[in-house]
Write a protein that holds these residues in place. Structure first.
Motif, PDB file in Angstrom:
ATOM      1  N   LYS A  61       0.835  -1.210   0.000  1.00 16.27           N
ATOM      2  CA  LYS A  61       0.000   0.000   0.000  1.00 16.27           C
ATOM      3  C   LYS A  61       0.868   1.258   0.000  1.00 16.27           C
ATOM      4  O   LYS A  61       0.515   2.260  -0.624  1.00 16.27           O
ATOM      5  CB  LYS A  61      -0.935   0.000   1.204  1.00 16.27           C
ATOM      6  CG  LYS A  61      -2.079  -0.975   1.084  1.00 16.27           C
ATOM      7  CD  LYS A  61      -2.996  -0.902   2.287  1.00 16.27           C
ATOM      8  CE  LYS A  61      -4.161  -1.866   2.134  1.00 16.27           C
ATOM      9  NZ  LYS A  61      -5.090  -1.778   3.264  1.00 16.27           N
ATOM     10  N   LYS A  62       2.013   1.209   0.701  1.00 12.49           N
ATOM     11  CA  LYS A  62       2.916   2.365   0.710  1.00 12.49           C
ATOM     12  C   LYS A  62       3.491   2.640  -0.680  1.00 12.49           C
ATOM     13  O   LYS A  62       3.856   3.764  -0.997  1.00 12.49           O
ATOM     14  CB  LYS A  62       4.046   2.155   1.715  1.00 12.49           C
ATOM     15  CG  LYS A  62       3.596   2.300   3.146  1.00 12.49           C
ATOM     16  CD  LYS A  62       4.760   2.116   4.102  1.00 12.49           C
ATOM     17  CE  LYS A  62       4.271   2.227   5.539  1.00 12.49           C
ATOM     18  NZ  LYS A  62       5.363   2.007   6.495  1.00 12.49           N
ATOM     19  N   CYS A  63       3.583   1.599  -1.520  1.00 15.28           N
ATOM     20  CA  CYS A  63       4.075   1.771  -2.894  1.00 15.28           C
ATOM     21  C   CYS A  63       3.023   2.394  -3.804  1.00 15.28           C
ATOM     22  O   CYS A  63       3.312   2.765  -4.937  1.00 15.28           O
ATOM     23  CB  CYS A  63       4.501   0.417  -3.473  1.00 15.28           C
ATOM     24  SG  CYS A  63       5.910  -0.314  -2.628  1.00 15.28           S
ATOM     25  N   ARG A  64       1.793   2.477  -3.321  1.00 18.45           N
ATOM     26  CA  ARG A  64       0.670   3.077  -4.052  1.00 18.45           C
ATOM     27  C   ARG A  64       0.407   2.376  -5.378  1.00 18.45           C
ATOM     28  O   ARG A  64       0.170   3.016  -6.405  1.00 18.45           O
ATOM     29  CB  ARG A  64       0.900   4.571  -4.244  1.00 18.45           C
ATOM     30  CG  ARG A  64       0.991   5.301  -2.909  1.00 18.45           C
ATOM     31  CD  ARG A  64       1.162   6.753  -3.090  1.00 18.45           C
ATOM     32  NE  ARG A  64      -0.045   7.253  -3.768  1.00 18.45           N
ATOM     33  CZ  ARG A  64      -0.365   8.519  -3.859  1.00 18.45           C
ATOM     34  NH1 ARG A  64       0.386   9.421  -3.336  1.00 18.45           N
ATOM     35  NH2 ARG A  64      -1.449   8.882  -4.517  1.00 18.45           N
TER      36      ARG A  64
END
Length: 96
Positions: free
Chosen positions: A57-60
């Motif tokens: 999710k942090k990598c979008r």
């Protein structure tokens, strides 16, 4: 589409195809090649717990996109060139 509109639709019917011998042979040959490729498939399953969905999710990116990029990176590291990419889909043999 409303329920009333759906109710008006005819039920699907089975399509009956007529092929000439050349087309039948081409289809049979393609089926043989597909089955050979399927039989040659090697699959390894690896348990991965170094990180989870939070990192993705942090990598979008979507989980599917993340995995697709991982496949591309693995291919590049093995073959030293970028693979062709495409929108993935599921294939199966259809039976009557």
């Amino acid at each position: 589409v409303s329920a009333k509109e759906l109710a008006k639709l005819r039920s699907p019917t089975c399509l009956h195809w007529k092929f000439d011998n050349i087309t039948r042979t081409a289809i049979s040959d393609a089926l043989v090649r597909a089955r050979k490729d399927i039989d040659a498939l090697q699959l390894s399953i690896v348990c991965h717990d170094a990180f989870g969905k939070g990192r993705i999710k942090k990598c979008r990116v979507s989980p599917d996109g993340f995995v697709q990029m991982a496949f591309q990176l693995a291919f590049y590291r093995r073959h030293n060139y970028c693979p062709l990419t495409y929108e993935s889909s599921m294939t199966r043999l259809y039976k009557n």
